[in-house]
Scaffold this motif. Structure first.
Motif, mmCIF file in Angstrom:
data_model
loop_
_atom_site.group_PDB
_atom_site.id
_atom_site.type_symbol
_atom_site.label_atom_id
_atom_site.label_comp_id
_atom_site.label_asym_id
_atom_site.label_seq_id
_atom_site.Cartn_x
_atom_site.Cartn_y
_atom_site.Cartn_z
ATOM 1 N N ARG A 216 0.851 -1.199 0.000
ATOM 2 C CA ARG A 216 0.000 0.000 0.000
ATOM 3 C C ARG A 216 0.879 1.239 0.000
ATOM 4 N NH1 ARG A 216 -3.278 0.893 5.357
ATOM 5 N NH2 ARG A 216 -1.305 1.915 5.913
ATOM 6 N N VAL A 217 0.422 2.257 -0.720
ATOM 7 C CA VAL A 217 1.055 3.573 -0.657
ATOM 8 C C VAL A 217 -0.043 4.595 -0.432
ATOM 9 C CG1 VAL A 217 2.448 5.314 -1.827
ATOM 10 C CG2 VAL A 217 2.900 2.889 -2.243
ATOM 11 N N VAL A 218 0.110 5.422 0.602
ATOM 12 C CA VAL A 218 -0.810 6.528 0.860
ATOM 13 C C VAL A 218 -0.064 7.816 0.559
ATOM 14 C CG1 VAL A 218 -2.300 7.671 2.554
ATOM 15 C CG2 VAL A 218 -1.946 5.189 2.677
ATOM 16 N N VAL A 219 -0.634 8.636 -0.311
ATOM 17 C CA VAL A 219 0.005 9.884 -0.725
ATOM 18 C C VAL A 219 -0.860 11.045 -0.270
ATOM 19 C CG1 VAL A 219 0.877 11.250 -2.650
ATOM 20 C CG2 VAL A 219 1.043 8.753 -2.721
ATOM 21 N N ARG A 220 -0.256 11.957 0.488
ATOM 22 C CA ARG A 220 -0.955 13.150 0.952
ATOM 23 C C ARG A 220 -0.227 14.378 0.403
ATOM 24 N NH1 ARG A 220 -1.441 12.981 7.315
ATOM 25 N NH2 ARG A 220 -2.853 14.715 6.909
ATOM 26 N N PRO A 221 -0.678 14.906 -0.727
ATOM 27 C CA PRO A 221 -0.030 16.114 -1.263
ATOM 28 C C PRO A 221 -0.269 17.309 -0.350
ATOM 29 C CG PRO A 221 -1.411 15.028 -2.919
ATOM 30 C CD PRO A 221 -1.746 14.431 -1.586
ATOM 31 N N SER A 222 0.686 18.221 -0.341
ATOM 32 C CA SER A 222 0.522 19.471 0.387
ATOM 33 C C SER A 222 -0.083 20.511 -0.539
ATOM 34 C CB SER A 222 1.871 19.977 0.911
ATOM 35 O OG SER A 222 1.737 21.294 1.420
ATOM 36 N N GLY A 223 -1.093 21.218 -0.063
ATOM 37 C CA GLY A 223 -1.719 22.249 -0.869
ATOM 38 C C GLY A 223 -1.021 23.582 -0.786
ATOM 39 N N THR A 224 -0.010 23.707 0.087
ATOM 40 C CA THR A 224 0.620 25.015 0.324
ATOM 41 C C THR A 224 2.100 25.057 -0.021
ATOM 42 O OG1 THR A 224 1.053 24.403 2.621
ATOM 43 C CG2 THR A 224 -1.016 25.568 2.148
ATOM 44 N N GLU A 225 2.727 23.898 -0.224
ATOM 45 C CA GLU A 225 4.155 23.893 -0.517
ATOM 46 C C GLU A 225 4.485 22.671 -1.355
ATOM 47 O OE1 GLU A 225 6.506 23.382 3.046
ATOM 48 O OE2 GLU A 225 4.806 22.478 4.077
ATOM 49 N N PRO A 226 5.612 22.689 -2.090
ATOM 50 C CA PRO A 226 5.976 21.559 -2.946
ATOM 51 C C PRO A 226 6.503 20.383 -2.131
ATOM 52 C CG PRO A 226 7.668 23.243 -3.049
ATOM 53 C CD PRO A 226 6.556 23.812 -2.216
ATOM 54 N N LYS A 227 5.609 19.672 -1.492
ATOM 55 C CA LYS A 227 5.982 18.570 -0.625
ATOM 56 C C LYS A 227 4.830 17.586 -0.567
ATOM 57 C CE LYS A 227 5.896 19.093 3.898
ATOM 58 N NZ LYS A 227 6.229 19.510 5.273
ATOM 59 N N ILE A 228 5.152 16.320 -0.438
ATOM 60 C CA ILE A 228 4.115 15.327 -0.187
ATOM 61 C C ILE A 228 4.576 14.427 0.954
ATOM 62 C CG2 ILE A 228 3.191 15.288 -2.543
ATOM 63 C CD1 ILE A 228 4.766 12.714 -3.008
ATOM 64 N N LYS A 229 3.611 13.858 1.645
ATOM 65 C CA LYS A 229 3.886 12.830 2.643
ATOM 66 C C LYS A 229 3.421 11.501 2.072
ATOM 67 C CE LYS A 229 3.924 15.107 7.159
ATOM 68 N NZ LYS A 229 3.283 15.158 8.502
ATOM 69 N N CYS A 230 4.274 10.511 2.174
ATOM 70 C CA CYS A 230 3.932 9.178 1.701
ATOM 71 C C CYS A 230 4.050 8.178 2.846
ATOM 72 C CB CYS A 230 4.856 8.750 0.565
ATOM 73 S SG CYS A 230 4.713 9.773 -0.914
ATOM 74 N N TYR A 231 3.061 7.309 2.929
ATOM 75 C CA TYR A 231 3.047 6.256 3.942
ATOM 76 C C TYR A 231 3.066 4.914 3.198
ATOM 77 C CZ TYR A 231 1.370 10.086 6.905
ATOM 78 O OH TYR A 231 1.226 11.278 7.571
ATOM 79 N N TYR A 232 4.108 4.134 3.470
ATOM 80 C CA TYR A 232 4.313 2.898 2.736
ATOM 81 C C TYR A 232 4.008 1.686 3.623
ATOM 82 C CZ TYR A 232 6.896 5.929 -0.464
ATOM 83 O OH TYR A 232 7.256 6.935 -1.334
ATOM 84 N N GLN A 233 3.454 0.643 3.000
ATOM 85 C CA GLN A 233 3.219 -0.612 3.704
ATOM 86 C C GLN A 233 3.594 -1.781 2.799
ATOM 87 O OE1 GLN A 233 -0.480 -1.624 6.144
ATOM 88 N NE2 GLN A 233 -0.857 -2.856 4.323
ATOM 89 N N LEU A 234 4.336 -2.720 3.363
ATOM 90 C CA LEU A 234 4.645 -3.982 2.697
ATOM 91 C C LEU A 234 4.333 -5.115 3.668
ATOM 92 C CD1 LEU A 234 8.103 -3.362 0.965
ATOM 93 C CD2 LEU A 234 5.886 -3.642 -0.164
ATOM 94 N N VAL A 235 4.003 -6.266 3.120
ATOM 95 C CA VAL A 235 3.758 -7.450 3.952
ATOM 96 C C VAL A 235 4.800 -8.495 3.597
ATOM 97 C CG1 VAL A 235 2.121 -9.217 4.656
ATOM 98 C CG2 VAL A 235 1.291 -6.939 4.003
ATOM 99 N N GLU A 236 5.600 -8.859 4.578
ATOM 100 C CA GLU A 236 6.652 -9.866 4.411
ATOM 101 C C GLU A 236 6.183 -11.145 5.106
ATOM 102 O OE1 GLU A 236 10.429 -11.253 3.142
ATOM 103 O OE2 GLU A 236 9.418 -9.341 2.705
ATOM 104 N N GLN A 237 6.195 -12.250 4.384
ATOM 105 C CA GLN A 237 5.785 -13.520 4.973
ATOM 106 C C GLN A 237 6.969 -14.191 5.664
ATOM 107 O OE1 GLN A 237 2.643 -14.350 5.168
ATOM 108 N NE2 GLN A 237 2.022 -12.610 3.885
#
Length: 572
Positions: free
Chosen positions: A520-541
């Motif tokens: 999973r990747v969650v992307v939260r763009p910033s509306g006020t500056e050239p920056k984004i926050k990304c939240y990554y998820q992987l599942v390892e067996q």
């Protein structure tokens, strides 16, 4: 200075009751400070669902005595508009150990009582969760905590709870903000604390209030341990905040005697002299409590943030200590409580950026899991709405070290989370298990869910990243197929086969890419500056021959590559 700014300055100075902030503005009015002065009057400090938070200083864009008075007046007027019994139900007010917090709390009480609203005000510093508890305990119309939580020393804030004991959500935030804007253009009337006390409008909250929270914790079945080893060593720090007295009391009540508090950080100190940033998530913030744990060979090194609504822990691992992530603590507590709670109390919650593992654990335990936007205002209010007699609320968490255990407090509570984690550890120890072995057992059953948060700075001339991603939807990320995209701004969940489903969440500029194999990747763009926050998820067996350390190394290497490939795919 232009004439408009001069008019704003003079109007503000005519109302500002604080000689310190008046002097500060008069200094800024001298030649050479025009830019800073203009910034102070560029707008009011915005009131939202988190209330107010900002740097302490002069002018409408800072936290100060006049801003507090106007904010309290706006809140009071809104309560009177919305609730016929607001005056009698009143408002619970508490404050943390920051330099201006007591003064701001008292100013709030003087404004509210002048409006005829009863006030219960703590006589001493108070953990934030106790105010949320107090709103429900007293049946108050609202609650206010003067706190900036884990922000740097120059900050303070004004946090508001509604009568249900949870943080405010729309439409109350906009309604209160509108009343504050109106109050900012009117005289604000005050009543002295002495007069309010004498006429019965002010009640001081003393030891009996703190004792009532202590008793309620003691009576909660979720916070009791069965067969447990209470000889485990626990090091603790309040991080110069307000949690130490209650934290040590609750642990002692539960039978833990090997407690070691970091003396240099035990007392409230708004200067936070021993930490660069009083947030246990920040590198180095846990150094002193880990050193304390190492000195006594304690099993746990625990921390609350300065207002005690967050909880962090490092656990002994071999000869050293490793801090658990917020997701790991949430997974451990969720698993523990789901297997401890009765069958009719297994509703749990988490957020869109926290690990999806809690949902898998809940389903396996016969429970239900809901997902909200980030923030405990959503976790608590949605939890109240979703629970039924057959499926009552049990637990919620977000990865930023916030946890709700049961419904005693409808907000994150670092004190009850501390106790629950200690009880869980004591029960595992009595069974001959470590925290790490318990994590491994959970991972073996459900997969090892790895999480990482990355803030990505883009070039100033980079196009709107959110718009670009919507115009160029990826079919794969880092070689993994995109199964669906949840676009919270559009309110649509779009699947690879063309299906579209509505999303029952408030609109927010967030894109969630669900990938094959649980990625999973969650992307939260910033509306006020050239920056984004990304939240990554992987599942390892984990395979049969795996050891946890080896699986972690393999999973972290995959995560490193995953993050690098995703970042490289974004416009630069």
């Amino acid at each position: 200075m232009d004439s408009r700014l001069a008019m704003q300055l003079n109007a503000w100075l005519a109302l500002d009751p604080d000689p310190r902030t008046r002097e500060e503005l008069q200094r800024l009015a001298q030649p050479g400070h025009e830019h800073e002065l203009a910034a102070r009057f560029a707008g009011r400090l915005a009131f939202g669902t988190a209330g107010l938070r900002g740097e302490v200083g002069a002018g409408p864009s800072r936290m100060n005595q006049l801003v507090i008075r106007q904010t309290a007046a706006g809140l009071g007027q809104y309560l009177l508009q919305q609730l016929a019994d607001a005056k009698s139900r009143g408002v619970v007010i508490g404050y943390d150990g920051r330099l201006d917090s007591a003064r701001f709390a008292q100013e709030t009480a003087m404004v509210l009582t002048a409006l005829g609203i009863n006030v219960r005000l703590t006589r001493r510093v108070c953990p934030t969760p106790l105010v949320a508890y107090g709103v429900k305990h007293f049946g108050a119309a609202a609650g206010v905590v003067v706190t900036a939580s884990h922000n740097p020393p120059q900050y303070n804030g004004f946090k508001v709870y509604w009568g249900n004991g949870a943080q405010i959500i729309p439409p109350h935030d906009a309604g209160i903000a509108a009343c504050i804007e109106y109050a900012a253009h009117q005289p604000v009337t005050l009543q002295s604390l002495l007069d309010a006390e004498q006429n019965g409008q002010l009640q001081w909250l003393d030891d009996d209030f703190f004792q009532s929270y202590r008793d309620a914790i003691w009576q909660s079945p979720l916070l009791q341990a069965d067969a447990a080893d209470k000889t485990i060593g626990i090091a603790y720090t309040a991080m110069h905040g307000v949690g130490a007295q209650m934290a040590k009391t609750l642990l002692a009540d539960a039978g833990f005697q090997q407690l070691y508090s970091v003396a240099a950080q035990e007392q409230p100190d708004g200067h936070f002299p021993t930490v660069n940033f009083p947030n246990p998530e920040e590198p180095g913030a846990m150094d002193l409590v880990i050193a304390e744990a190492r000195q006594h060979h304690a099993l746990l090194a625990c921390a609350n943030d300065p207002d005690a609504d967050r909880f962090a822990v490092a656990v002994r691992r071999g000869d050293d200590y490793q801090q658990l992530s917020g997701d790991q603590v949430g997974i451990l507590l969720g698993h523990y409580l789901l297997h401890k709670a009765p069958a009719h109390q297994r509703l749990v919650g988490t957020t869109i950026v926290s690990s999806a593992l809690l949902e898998q654990i809940a389903l396996a335990a016969g429970g239900e899991c809901y997902t909200t936007l980030t923030g405990f205002k959503w976790l608590a209010n949605v939890g109240m709405k979703q629970q039924t007699a057959a499926q009552q609320f049990l637990f919620a968490y977000e990865e930023a070290l916030g946890y709700i255990v049961g419904s005693l407090v409808w907000d994150k509570d670092g004190l009850s989370a501390l106790l629950a984690f200690a009880q869980m550890t004591a029960e595992l120890t009595a069974k001959g298990m470590t925290i790490w072995q318990q994590l491994e057992a959970i991972y073996r059953q459900h997969g090892m869910y790895l999480s990482r948060q990355v803030s990505i700075a883009l070039k100033p001339d980079t196009a709107d990243i959110g718009a670009w991603l919507r115009q160029n939807p990826p079919t794969s990320i880092a070689g993994m197929t995109v199964l669906s995209v949840a676009d919270l701004k559009q309110g649509q969940h779009i699947f690879a086969d063309g299906r579209v489903e509505p999303i029952p969440l408030p609109s927010s500029d967030v894109l969630i890419y669900h990938l094959e194999n649980g990625g999973r990747v969650v992307v939260r763009p910033s509306g006020t500056e050239p920056k984004i926050k990304c939240y990554y998820q992987l599942v390892e067996q984990l395979v049969a021959q795996d050891e946890l350390v080896a699986a972690e190394l393999r999973g972290n290497a995959r995560m490193d590559a995953f993050v690098q490939l995703h970042q490289a795919s974004l416009p630069q």
